[in-house]
Scaffold this motif. Structure first.
Motif, short mmCIF file in Angstrom:
data_model
loop_
_atom_site.label_atom_id
_atom_site.label_comp_id
_atom_site.label_asym_id
_atom_site.label_seq_id
_atom_site.Cartn_x
_atom_site.Cartn_y
_atom_site.Cartn_z
N SER A 78 -104.87 8.84 -21.15
CA SER A 78 -104.74 7.58 -21.89
C SER A 78 -103.31 7.06 -21.83
N THR A 79 -102.35 7.96 -21.66
CA THR A 79 -100.94 7.58 -21.46
C THR A 79 -100.58 7.93 -20.02
N PRO A 80 -100.25 6.95 -19.19
CA PRO A 80 -99.95 7.22 -17.78
C PRO A 80 -98.82 8.25 -17.65
N PHE A 81 -98.90 9.07 -16.61
CA PHE A 81 -97.86 10.07 -16.38
C PHE A 81 -97.31 9.92 -14.97
N GLY A 82 -96.05 10.34 -14.80
CA GLY A 82 -95.40 10.26 -13.50
C GLY A 82 -93.90 10.14 -13.66
N LYS A 83 -93.23 9.67 -12.62
CA LYS A 83 -91.78 9.48 -12.69
C LYS A 83 -91.43 8.48 -13.79
N PHE A 84 -90.28 8.71 -14.44
CA PHE A 84 -89.85 7.82 -15.51
C PHE A 84 -89.88 6.36 -15.06
N SER A 85 -89.35 6.11 -13.86
CA SER A 85 -89.25 4.73 -13.38
C SER A 85 -90.62 4.12 -13.12
N GLU A 86 -91.59 4.95 -12.78
CA GLU A 86 -92.92 4.44 -12.43
C GLU A 86 -93.77 4.12 -13.66
N VAL A 87 -93.53 4.85 -14.76
CA VAL A 87 -94.35 4.64 -15.96
C VAL A 87 -93.59 3.90 -17.05
N GLY A 88 -92.34 3.51 -16.77
CA GLY A 88 -91.58 2.75 -17.74
C GLY A 88 -91.08 3.56 -18.92
N TYR A 89 -90.79 4.85 -18.70
CA TYR A 89 -90.29 5.71 -19.78
C TYR A 89 -88.78 5.50 -19.91
N THR A 90 -88.32 5.13 -21.10
CA THR A 90 -86.91 4.75 -21.27
C THR A 90 -86.13 5.65 -22.23
N LYS A 91 -86.75 6.71 -22.76
CA LYS A 91 -86.04 7.57 -23.71
C LYS A 91 -85.07 8.52 -23.01
N CYS A 92 -85.18 8.62 -21.70
CA CYS A 92 -84.27 9.46 -20.92
C CYS A 92 -83.58 8.61 -19.86
N THR A 93 -82.32 8.90 -19.63
CA THR A 93 -81.58 8.14 -18.61
C THR A 93 -81.59 8.85 -17.27
N GLY A 94 -82.02 10.10 -17.23
CA GLY A 94 -82.00 10.85 -15.98
C GLY A 94 -83.12 10.44 -15.05
N VAL A 95 -82.98 10.83 -13.81
CA VAL A 95 -84.01 10.55 -12.81
C VAL A 95 -84.37 11.85 -12.11
N ALA A 96 -85.58 11.89 -11.58
CA ALA A 96 -86.01 13.06 -10.83
C ALA A 96 -85.20 13.17 -9.55
N THR A 97 -84.56 14.29 -9.33
CA THR A 97 -83.75 14.48 -8.12
C THR A 97 -84.59 15.17 -7.05
N PRO A 98 -84.36 14.84 -5.78
CA PRO A 98 -85.10 15.50 -4.69
C PRO A 98 -84.90 17.01 -4.75
N LEU A 99 -85.98 17.75 -4.58
CA LEU A 99 -85.91 19.20 -4.67
C LEU A 99 -85.66 19.81 -3.30
N GLY A 100 -84.77 20.78 -3.25
CA GLY A 100 -84.53 21.51 -2.02
C GLY A 100 -85.57 22.60 -1.85
N PRO A 101 -85.43 23.41 -0.81
CA PRO A 101 -86.39 24.51 -0.59
C PRO A 101 -86.35 25.50 -1.75
N ILE A 102 -87.52 25.98 -2.11
CA ILE A 102 -87.63 26.92 -3.23
C ILE A 102 -87.26 28.32 -2.74
#
Length: 645
Positions: free
Chosen positions: A470-494
């Motif tokens: 009922s509440t869309p989920f995904g990247k902050f920028s994609e779902v309009g979430y504004t309570k955090c200023t950070g962004v998802a950073t590209p992940l290197g090899p695990i």
């Protein structure tokens, strides 16, 4: 991009100052003479009617002119040892006995734990101490074991907001009695509020996807103690241990299940899954977005002012390597905390080759959904995980006919329970189709398994359908979430799978040396420095370049300071990868005599008569990091293919 450089306005690559280096010095544990003087100091204040004597004496350790430092010849600023802490009351008050291993609860040792009554037996201990001494935090293990059973599976319920005690008439106990499995309850005595410690300050990333070492969380010794207790009970089947939790408790169950995957069959995660940095849903504690310390200091503002650039997931990334587990992940689509995180965990589990089972429930007539477990929760848990055998097809047909005939799920289940349902041999676990008579979620089975049923529909190699939250989920920028200023950073090899600091497997079937790896940064216990009794550790990189590495691998076999020996940590360098590897100097737990643990070597074991070797190799008890005889000496004990010429 690190938090340190950004917050401290540091020049990239600047050199540490002397003041900064002072912060890195590890406190020296107080020596024997200081330990001997400590009780005199504490008792002096107790006789004065003070109940804060330990706190006062600890402060005196920083004063070179204090009586404690002068009389005890203490190193100024030394760290209070576990032996010294025995003189101090903890938050549970004065306790006559503080066992370091799980011990049956009584009036002398119960402390903050509530001893179970009737069919509920409680064990208490103070884990994570050094040199066999009790640690600083008391923990409880509450157990219910159905009478007359043998080879019983175990379901562990995590309750981090309390100590985990369940009532004799609770639904959890009634279901355990019906299905025939043992019930364990674990929790915390730290309350009020959440009291269990997640690992590594909440920092989980590709470089450290599974912070599973004893130093990452004070609960490591608690969890290990619980598994050792299970191993010691002959009526339990240690290879069938399952974990269950809801919300934060399910996150802790995931940490336990991944970090102890070699001792866990499966996990039930209700109302949660995996949190991801820069993605919604965001957990109430902002885990994966902030470190634990920053959340404690700044609350929900941490996500705007102190976004964690080192974080990628929480509580752990499910890299279980060769130990594959089952994970049943459920959430309602209108659960703002869990929906979406369940899908993240499913996808991560599948990526690591685990058997993931995603159950996406929707609200329906009479069922509001939200942040809660499903109707008939324990039937879903037992059925999905396969704690007991799934019901036969004929029983499934009878159950569905009962429900379609107008009866409720509960009525049909009770008829099955008392033997009034045709072709049902109770107590079997409800199949997926039987459980759908209670609620009908969208189900995705990564390997086509549900319970002990196999060959059901699976997505093949395709991703699971995303839950219709009922509440869309995904990247902050994609779902309009504004309570955090950070962004998802590209992940290197695990980080690749590496060998653990535990002894080699006790059930070898083939030689895994081709898959054996080690990290240069992995640490092993080297020795105790005599002048200050300090435990010294070395890295695998140091060992690899050391001219006498073969000698270290062969002779330095002790565990210490929560670290394993070189042969158990740096297995490539020590050529100890084979599951049949045996070092004549390796030690195993022998017995406890006069309250002192005694250890013997594989060389000692090999010198015994054939009958004695067979008798010793049947022992399973472990202590102090040292394994059982067959764990340390698989060739002498002829475990699996070992010892066969």
């Amino acid at each position: 991009n690190s938090n340190l450089v950004r917050r401290g306005e540091c020049s990239v690559g600047c050199e540490l100052t002397d003041k900064m280096r002072d912060e890195c010095l590890t406190p020296t544990p107080c020596g024997p003479s200081c330990e001997a003087e400590w009780p005199n100091c504490v008792n002096f204040f107790k006789e004065k009617g003070r109940d804060d004597g330990c706190k006062i004496c600890a402060g005196m350790l920083d004063d070179e002119n204090s009586n404690l430092v002068r009389r005890g010849n203490c190193v100024v600023g030394c760290e209070v040892t576990d032996k010294m802490n025995l003189e101090c009351d903890d938050d549970c008050g004065s306790v006559a006995e503080r066992p370091a291993v799980p011990t049956r609860c009584d009036s002398n040792n119960k402390g903050c734990c509530q001893c179970g009554t009737g069919d509920i037996t409680t064990y208490v201990f103070w884990p994570a101490g050094t040199d066999g001494l009790p640690g600083k935090h008391q923990r409880c293990i509450h157990t219910y074991i159905p009478s007359g059973g043998s080879d019983l599976p175990v379901l562990v319920i995590v309750s981090g907001y309390n100590q985990g005690l369940f009532g004799s008439n609770s639904e959890a106990v009634k279901k355990a009695e019906h299905y025939g499995y043992a019930l364990f309850g674990i929790g915390s005595t730290e309350g009020p509020g959440w009291g269990l410690e997640f690992p590594n300050d909440g920092i989980v990333n590709p470089e450290n996807p599974t912070p599973c070492s004893p130093s990452d969380s004070r609960e490591h010794g608690y969890i290990e103690g619980m598994f050792n207790l299970i191993d010691s009970m002959s009526v339990l089947e240690a290879s069938k241990v399952f974990l269950q939790g809801f919300s934060a408790n399910s996150m802790f169950a995931a940490y336990m299940g991944v970090c102890f995957a070699n001792r866990v069959r499966g996990i039930w995660q209700g109302g949660s899954g995996l949190a991801k940095a820069g993605y919604t849903p965001v957990t109430p504690g902002y885990q994966a977005q902030c470190t634990r310390a920053d959340f404690e200091n700044y609350g929900d503002q941490c996500c705007k002012t102190h976004f964690c650039t080192e974080c990628a997931w929480w509580p752990v990334y499910p890299r279980t390597c060769e130990h594959k587990i089952i994970d049943c992940v459920m959430s309602y689509t209108n659960d703002r905390i869990g929906c979406g995180g369940d899908w993240y965990m499913y996808e991560a589990m599948v990526a690591e080759g685990n058997d993931a089972r995603l159950l996406s429930f929707s609200p329906s007539d009479g069922i509001d959904g939200g942040h809660k477990g499903p109707q008939n929760q324990y039937d879903w848990i037992v059925g999905c995980l396969g704690i007991v055998e799934s019901c036969a097809k004929e029983c499934e047909d009878s159950f569905i006919s009962c429900k379609e005939g107008g009866e409720s799920y509960t009525t049909c289940f009770n008829n099955m329970k008392i033997g009034n349902l045709a072709d049902c041999a109770a107590p079997c676990a409800p199949t997926l189709e039987m459980l759908k008579m209670s609620e009908d979620p969208v189900v995705t089975l990564s390997q086509g398994n549900f319970g002990t049923q196999v060959g059901l529909d699976s997505p093949g190699g395709n991703p699971a359908p995303k839950p219709e939250c009922s509440t869309p989920f995904g990247k902050f920028s994609e779902v309009g979430y504004t309570k955090c200023t950070g962004v998802a950073t590209p992940l290197g090899p695990i980080e690749e799978c590496t060998t653990s600091s535990q002894p080699p497997s006790v059930s070898p079937s083939s030689d895994p040396s081709s898959k054996c790896t080690e990290k240069n940064s992995d640490k092993f216990f080297w020795k105790i420095r005599k002048k200050d009794n300090k435990a010294l550790k070395k890295s695998c990189k140091w060992l690899k370049n050391y001219s006498k590495k073969k000698l270290i691998c062969a002779r330095n076999v002790d565990y210490g300071a929560n670290y394993g020996p070189a042969q158990a940590v740096c297995r490539v360098t020590c050529a100890s990868c084979s599951t049949c590897y045996e070092n004549e100097n390796s030690k195993f737990f022998f017995k406890t005599k006069n309250k002192v643990d005694v250890y013997k070597t594989c060389k000692y074991l090999a010198g015994l008569s054939k009958k004695k070797i067979e008798r010793f190799c049947r022992k399973t008890e472990e202590k102090g990091g040292y394994g059982s005889p067959k764990g340390a000496c698989p060739t002498t004990c002829k475990v699996g293919v070992c010892g066969i010429s």
